[in-house]
Design a protein around this motif. Structure first.
Motif, PDB file in Angstrom:
ATOM      1  N   PHE A  12       0.953  -1.189   0.022  1.00 10.57           N
ATOM      2  CA  PHE A  12      -0.010  -0.037   0.029  1.00 10.57           C
ATOM      3  C   PHE A  12       0.756   1.311   0.088  1.00 10.57           C
ATOM      4  N   GLY A  13       2.028   1.411   0.784  1.00 15.65           N
ATOM      5  CA  GLY A  13       2.781   2.460   1.039  1.00 15.65           C
ATOM      6  C   GLY A  13       3.532   2.617  -0.347  1.00 15.65           C
ATOM      7  N   GLY A  14       4.163   1.422  -0.782  1.00 12.28           N
ATOM      8  CA  GLY A  14       5.221   1.904  -1.729  1.00 12.28           C
ATOM      9  C   GLY A  14       4.688   1.922  -3.008  1.00 12.28           C
ATOM     10  N   ILE A  33      10.825  -1.506  -6.414  1.00 13.94           N
ATOM     11  CA  ILE A  33      11.484  -2.916  -6.314  1.00 13.94           C
ATOM     12  C   ILE A  33      10.436  -3.644  -5.252  1.00 13.94           C
ATOM     13  N   ASP A  34      10.083  -4.892  -5.728  1.00 12.38           N
ATOM     14  CA  ASP A  34       9.367  -5.567  -4.756  1.00 12.38           C
ATOM     15  C   ASP A  34       9.921  -7.041  -5.062  1.00 12.38           C
ATOM     16  N   GLY A  35       9.941  -7.829  -3.745  1.00 17.66           N
ATOM     17  CA  GLY A  35      10.476  -9.059  -3.906  1.00 17.66           C
ATOM     18  C   GLY A  35       9.632 -10.061  -4.766  1.00 17.66           C
ATOM     19  N   ALA A  36       8.065  -9.652  -4.955  1.00 14.38           N
ATOM     20  CA  ALA A  36       7.387 -10.385  -5.430  1.00 14.38           C
ATOM     21  C   ALA A  36       6.752  -9.933  -6.709  1.00 14.38           C
ATOM     22  N   THR A  38       3.726 -10.388  -7.512  1.00 16.06           N
ATOM     23  CA  THR A  38       2.219  -9.800  -7.258  1.00 16.06           C
ATOM     24  C   THR A  38       2.196  -9.532  -5.788  1.00 16.06           C
ATOM     25  N   HIS A  39       1.415  -8.601  -5.116  1.00 14.54           N
ATOM     26  CA  HIS A  39       1.435  -8.174  -4.029  1.00 14.54           C
ATOM     27  C   HIS A  39      -0.089  -8.779  -3.500  1.00 14.54           C
ATOM     28  N   VAL A  40      -0.036  -9.424  -2.339  1.00 11.78           N
ATOM     29  CA  VAL A  40      -1.254 -10.108  -2.103  1.00 11.78           C
ATOM     30  C   VAL A  40      -1.749  -9.116  -0.721  1.00 11.78           C
ATOM     31  N   MET A  77      14.593  -8.994  -4.387  1.00  6.47           N
ATOM     32  CA  MET A  77      14.618  -8.484  -2.749  1.00  6.47           C
ATOM     33  C   MET A  77      15.773  -7.326  -2.860  1.00  6.47           C
ATOM     34  N   VAL A  78      15.468  -6.482  -2.107  1.00  7.02           N
ATOM     35  CA  VAL A  78      16.665  -5.555  -1.461  1.00  7.02           C
ATOM     36  C   VAL A  78      17.213  -6.119  -0.436  1.00  7.02           C
ATOM     37  N   THR A  79      18.488  -6.166  -0.446  1.00 10.23           N
ATOM     38  CA  THR A  79      19.240  -6.822   0.560  1.00 10.23           C
ATOM     39  C   THR A  79      20.076  -5.759   1.520  1.00 10.23           C
ATOM     40  N   VAL A 103      11.204   4.006   1.698  1.00  8.28           N
ATOM     41  CA  VAL A 103      11.129   2.437   2.229  1.00  8.28           C
ATOM     42  C   VAL A 103      10.078   2.050   2.903  1.00  8.28           C
ATOM     43  N   SER A 104       9.188   1.293   2.191  1.00  8.07           N
ATOM     44  CA  SER A 104       7.860   0.607   2.783  1.00  8.07           C
ATOM     45  C   SER A 104       7.856  -0.939   2.777  1.00  8.07           C
ATOM     46  N   PRO A 105       8.479  -1.406   3.499  1.00 13.24           N
ATOM     47  CA  PRO A 105       8.691  -2.888   3.350  1.00 13.24           C
ATOM     48  C   PRO A 105       7.727  -3.789   4.073  1.00 13.24           C
ATOM     49  N   TYR A 160       1.371  -3.487  16.631  1.00  5.29           N
ATOM     50  CA  TYR A 160       1.362  -4.350  15.687  1.00  5.29           C
ATOM     51  C   TYR A 160       0.404  -4.047  14.378  1.00  5.29           C
ATOM     52  N   ARG A 161       0.732  -4.488  13.252  1.00  6.18           N
ATOM     53  CA  ARG A 161       0.023  -4.210  11.979  1.00  6.18           C
ATOM     54  C   ARG A 161      -1.416  -4.504  12.263  1.00  6.18           C
ATOM     55  N   CYS A 162      -2.228  -3.560  11.774  1.00  9.36           N
ATOM     56  CA  CYS A 162      -4.095  -3.465  12.102  1.00  9.36           C
ATOM     57  C   CYS A 162      -4.382  -3.702  13.093  1.00  9.36           C
ATOM     58  N   GLY A 289       4.481   3.675   6.058  1.00  7.92           N
ATOM     59  CA  GLY A 289       3.457   2.394   6.328  1.00  7.92           C
ATOM     60  C   GLY A 289       3.962   1.853   7.699  1.00  7.92           C
ATOM     61  N   ASP A 290       3.614   0.743   7.755  1.00 10.16           N
ATOM     62  CA  ASP A 290       3.887  -0.354   8.840  1.00 10.16           C
ATOM     63  C   ASP A 290       5.197  -0.168   9.590  1.00 10.16           C
ATOM     64  N   ALA A 291       6.087   0.276   8.808  1.00 15.65           N
ATOM     65  CA  ALA A 291       7.697   0.107   9.117  1.00 15.65           C
ATOM     66  C   ALA A 291       8.093   1.513   9.866  1.00 15.65           C
ATOM     67  N   LYS A 299      -1.180   1.173  12.416  1.00 14.78           N
ATOM     68  CA  LYS A 299      -0.674   0.587  11.023  1.00 14.78           C
ATOM     69  C   LYS A 299      -1.597   0.064  10.298  1.00 14.78           C
ATOM     70  N   SER A 300      -2.182   0.701   9.192  1.00 16.01           N
ATOM     71  CA  SER A 300      -3.045   0.207   8.486  1.00 16.01           C
ATOM     72  C   SER A 300      -2.564   0.497   6.997  1.00 16.01           C
ATOM     73  N   GLY A 301      -3.398  -0.078   5.785  1.00 19.70           N
ATOM     74  CA  GLY A 301      -3.150  -0.015   4.512  1.00 19.70           C
ATOM     75  C   GLY A 301      -3.664   1.554   4.206  1.00 19.70           C
ATOM     76  N   TYR A 302      -4.716   2.047   4.829  1.00 21.24           N
ATOM     77  CA  TYR A 302      -4.861   3.353   4.528  1.00 21.24           C
ATOM     78  C   TYR A 302      -3.956   4.283   4.952  1.00 21.24           C
ATOM     79  N   SER A 303      -3.642   4.165   6.118  1.00 17.72           N
ATOM     80  CA  SER A 303      -2.569   4.990   6.693  1.00 17.72           C
ATOM     81  C   SER A 303      -1.157   5.150   5.759  1.00 17.72           C
TER      82      SER A 303
HETATM   83  P1  FAD Z   1       2.867  -3.809   2.656  1.00 21.05           P
HETATM   84  O1  FAD Z   1       1.712  -3.524   2.358  1.00 21.05           O
HETATM   85  O2  FAD Z   1       3.036  -5.033   3.605  1.00 21.05           O
HETATM   86  O3  FAD Z   1       3.828  -4.062   1.711  1.00 21.05           O
HETATM   87  C1  FAD Z   1       5.207  -4.257   1.894  1.00 21.05           C
HETATM   88  C2  FAD Z   1       5.851  -4.784   0.479  1.00 21.05           C
HETATM   89  O4  FAD Z   1       7.295  -4.642   0.544  1.00 21.05           O
HETATM   90  C3  FAD Z   1       5.436  -6.118  -0.023  1.00 21.05           C
HETATM   91  O5  FAD Z   1       5.071  -6.306  -1.022  1.00 21.05           O
HETATM   92  C4  FAD Z   1       6.874  -6.983   0.084  1.00 21.05           C
HETATM   93  O6  FAD Z   1       6.783  -8.125  -0.720  1.00 21.05           O
HETATM   94  C5  FAD Z   1       7.938  -5.942   0.072  1.00 21.05           C
HETATM   95  N1  FAD Z   1       9.211  -6.069   0.607  1.00 21.05           N
HETATM   96  C6  FAD Z   1       9.532  -6.175   1.831  1.00 21.05           C
HETATM   97  N2  FAD Z   1      10.754  -6.397   2.170  1.00 21.05           N
HETATM   98  C7  FAD Z   1      11.415  -6.275   0.867  1.00 21.05           C
HETATM   99  C8  FAD Z   1      12.643  -6.028   0.404  1.00 21.05           C
HETATM  100  N3  FAD Z   1      13.573  -6.236   1.131  1.00 21.05           N
HETATM  101  N4  FAD Z   1      12.843  -6.018  -0.739  1.00 21.05           N
HETATM  102  C9  FAD Z   1      11.910  -5.911  -1.808  1.00 21.05           C
HETATM  103  N5  FAD Z   1      10.448  -5.893  -1.377  1.00 21.05           N
HETATM  104  C10 FAD Z   1      10.252  -6.002  -0.010  1.00 21.05           C
HETATM  105  N6  FAD Z   1      -5.322  -2.404   6.627  1.00 21.05           N
HETATM  106  C11 FAD Z   1      -6.357  -1.259   6.281  1.00 21.05           C
HETATM  107  O7  FAD Z   1      -6.250  -0.229   5.917  1.00 21.05           O
HETATM  108  N7  FAD Z   1      -7.798  -1.952   6.364  1.00 21.05           N
HETATM  109  C12 FAD Z   1      -8.123  -3.297   6.539  1.00 21.05           C
HETATM  110  O8  FAD Z   1      -9.096  -3.518   6.314  1.00 21.05           O
HETATM  111  C13 FAD Z   1      -6.875  -3.933   6.818  1.00 21.05           C
HETATM  112  N8  FAD Z   1      -7.092  -5.176   7.184  1.00 21.05           N
HETATM  113  C14 FAD Z   1      -5.976  -5.966   7.497  1.00 21.05           C
HETATM  114  C15 FAD Z   1      -6.213  -7.343   7.976  1.00 21.05           C
HETATM  115  C16 FAD Z   1      -5.189  -8.356   8.240  1.00 21.05           C
HETATM  116  C17 FAD Z   1      -5.682  -9.658   8.770  1.00 21.05           C
HETATM  117  C18 FAD Z   1      -4.030  -7.666   8.389  1.00 21.05           C
HETATM  118  C19 FAD Z   1      -2.702  -8.569   8.676  1.00 21.05           C
HETATM  119  C20 FAD Z   1      -3.768  -6.569   8.001  1.00 21.05           C
HETATM  120  C21 FAD Z   1      -4.825  -5.721   7.564  1.00 21.05           C
HETATM  121  N9  FAD Z   1      -4.580  -4.203   7.360  1.00 21.05           N
HETATM  122  C22 FAD Z   1      -5.536  -3.414   6.921  1.00 21.05           C
HETATM  123  C23 FAD Z   1      -3.170  -3.598   7.358  1.00 21.05           C
HETATM  124  C24 FAD Z   1      -2.525  -3.569   6.172  1.00 21.05           C
HETATM  125  O9  FAD Z   1      -2.219  -4.924   5.500  1.00 21.05           O
HETATM  126  C25 FAD Z   1      -0.877  -2.948   6.673  1.00 21.05           C
HETATM  127  O10 FAD Z   1      -1.278  -1.968   7.249  1.00 21.05           O
HETATM  128  C26 FAD Z   1      -0.219  -2.585   5.165  1.00 21.05           C
HETATM  129  O11 FAD Z   1      -0.243  -3.770   4.237  1.00 21.05           O
HETATM  130  C27 FAD Z   1       1.040  -1.610   5.391  1.00 21.05           C
HETATM  131  O12 FAD Z   1       1.381  -1.215   4.103  1.00 21.05           O
HETATM  132  P2  FAD Z   1       2.916  -1.124   3.928  1.00 21.05           P
HETATM  133  O13 FAD Z   1       3.169  -0.514   2.550  1.00 21.05           O
HETATM  134  O14 FAD Z   1       3.544  -0.587   4.959  1.00 21.05           O
HETATM  135  O15 FAD Z   1       3.408  -2.854   3.784  1.00 21.05           O
END
Ligand code: FAD
Length: 395
Positions: A12-14, A33-36, A38-40, A77-79, A103-105, A160-162, A289-291, A299-303
């Motif tokens: 969500f962040g990146g 850059i993402d390790g995958a 597809t993001h799930v 993967m960024v190492t 950085v949004s890992p 913690y996340r979410c 993001g969460d980090a 710590k949410s996707g919307y944040s």
């Molecule tokens: P992420 O979305 O986790 O993205 C990180 C990405 O970085 C991943 O694709 C990963 O592959 C990549 N990555 C990591 N390390 C590396 C590396 N070294 N090199 C390359 N790529 C790397 N949030 C909401 O807003 N609404 C909801 O309803 C909600 N429901 C949730 C339900 C559950 C069960 C959980 C567990 C979480 C939920 N969340 C929800 C929280 C949300 O998933 C996270 O807050 C959000 O994904 C954070 O975004 P991010 O960009 O920080 O990290």
């Protein structure tokens, strides 16, 4: 000619940061850059556990970011990150230089922080706190358990996340049990005594899952202190449990790359300038993001999506020699208690006394005691939110 902006992580962040940097600075060279491939997404992954949606519903690719916006997408993967020479290194042996780095890992599980819970244990007692194979494993276990079995969710302490995630999960698993395995039970063993939207969750549980869900707070011996995954046992101070299915959500930290590159402090998360999300440890690196440590923002996707836009705006201002605007960000967390029963909490945030805090009177939670139609509408809003944020981040 334009600045080189590299983004680590396509969640969500990146994904949002890459897109909005390119929008704000059209001549920037943006690399995501993402390790995958597809993001799930974790949002809506609890509906997959309940059998309401297939896992494929959660999959997002980076095609639109590459094809519509001209972002260079790298699957690797960024190492390592070198903040002095400003180079990112990947597992595949590629080095990419940057002027600004986002950085949004996300998070990683803190293996061993809960005694007995390491990566091997998570293959038996899944956390499913990153969506993908872990989600599928937990779903398979729920499908395989007998009618009359017990599910335990072990919920962690803050942060913690979410924050509402474990309780949405409990609700939707209870929905599955009620409709498919009605003699079963679900116990939440909690390391906390209170949680996000707890009054609203409890109201819904009483209405729909009174005979199914039992929540045990830390004060009533709910905190899991040890697990033995092979034996299938979870332990609190005074009790042992051997459920049919155990979902252990362990303590978390910023993802490994954030720790390895020295961006985190002793909290395990990354301190940032609250107005720009620039790391207070390494210049020209923005952690979102969460980090990151984002004050009162959960710590949410919307944040993460909202913080990405703040960071992108700050990067654009800096590159153009302007002063970044004061930060303003938003979050709403919807939670489903059943497919037609939603609740939410919202907030709008600014920097107050040097920290990110909710603006007084700006947010709130859904009313308690609302009629069915109201809850049903919020469930519809949750689906609308998910479609909208995915479009904004990856579309
Ligand atoms: P992420 O979305 O986790 O993205 C990180 C990405 O970085 C991943 O694709 C990963 O592959 C990549 N990555 C990591 N390390 C590396 C590396 N070294 N090199 C390359 N790529 C790397 N949030 C909401 O807003 N609404 C909801 O309803 C909600 N429901 C949730 C339900 C559950 C069960 C959980 C567990 C979480 C939920 N969340 C929800 C929280 C949300 O998933 C996270 O807050 C959000 O994904 C954070 O975004 P991010 O960009 O920080 O990290």
């Amino acid at each position: 000619s334009g600045p080189r902006v590299v983004v680590v992580g396509g969640g969500f962040g990146g994904a949002t940061a890459a897109k909005y940097v390119k929008r704000y600075i059209p001549d920037a060279h943006v690399t995501l850059i993402d390790g995958a491939k597809t993001h799930v997404t974790c949002p809506f992954s609890n509906t997959v556990l309940a059998g309401i949606n297939p896992l494929s519903m959660l999959e997002r690719n980076f095609d639109a970011l590459a094809n519509k916006y001209g972002i260079a997408v790298v699957t690797d993967m960024v190492t390592a990150i070198d903040p002095v020479t400003k180079v990112v290194k990947t597992k595949g042996g590629v080095s990419i230089g940057y002027d600004k780095l986002v950085v949004s890992p996300g998070v990683d599980m803190k293996w061993g922080a809960l005694e007995g819970y390491d990566e091997a244990a998570s293959m038996i007692m899944p956390h499913a706190w990153k969506a993908g194979p872990q989600t599928t494993l937990l779903r398979q276990q729920l499908e395989a358990m007998p009618n009359g079995g017990t599910v335990i969710i072990s919920a962690p302490g803050n942060p913690y996340r979410c924050p509402p995630g474990p309780y949405e999960r409990a609700s939707l698993i209870a929905y599955y049990l009620k409709t498919q395995k009605p003699k079963s039970k679900l116990i939440i063993l909690d390391a906390k005594d209170a949680f996000s939207k707890d009054k609203l969750f409890k109201e819904g549980w009483e209405k729909m899952y009174d005979n199914i869900i039992e929540w045990v707070p830390a004060a009533k011996n709910g905190k899991v202190i040890r697990v033995d995954a092979k034996a299938g046992v979870l332990e609190t101070d005074f009790d042992k449990f051997k459920p049919a299915v155990a979902n252990v959500i362990p303590p978390q930290s910023a993802a490994a790359i954030a720790l390895a590159s020295g961006l985190a402090d002793k909290s395990g998360f990354c301190p940032v300038d609250p107005n720009t999300f620039e790391s207070t440890i390494h210049k020209d690196i923005f952690v979102i993001g969460d980090a990151c440590v984002a004050g009162e923002m959960p710590k949410s996707g919307y944040s993460a999506n909202s913080q990405a836009k703040v960071a992108a705006g700050a990067i654009a201002a800096m590159v153009m020699g302007d002063k970044p605007a004061p930060m303003s960000a938003i979050n709403t967390c919807y939670s489903l208690l059943a497919p037609d029963y939603g609740i939410s909490v919202s907030g709008i945030y600014s920097v107050q006394d040097g920290k990110i805090a909710g603006i007084k009177g700006s947010g709130g939670v859904s009313p308690s005691g609302a009629p069915y139609q109201f809850r049903k509408k919020e469930a519809d809003f949750a689906s609308g939110w998910y479609a909208g944020i995915c479009q904004d981040s990856w579309g």
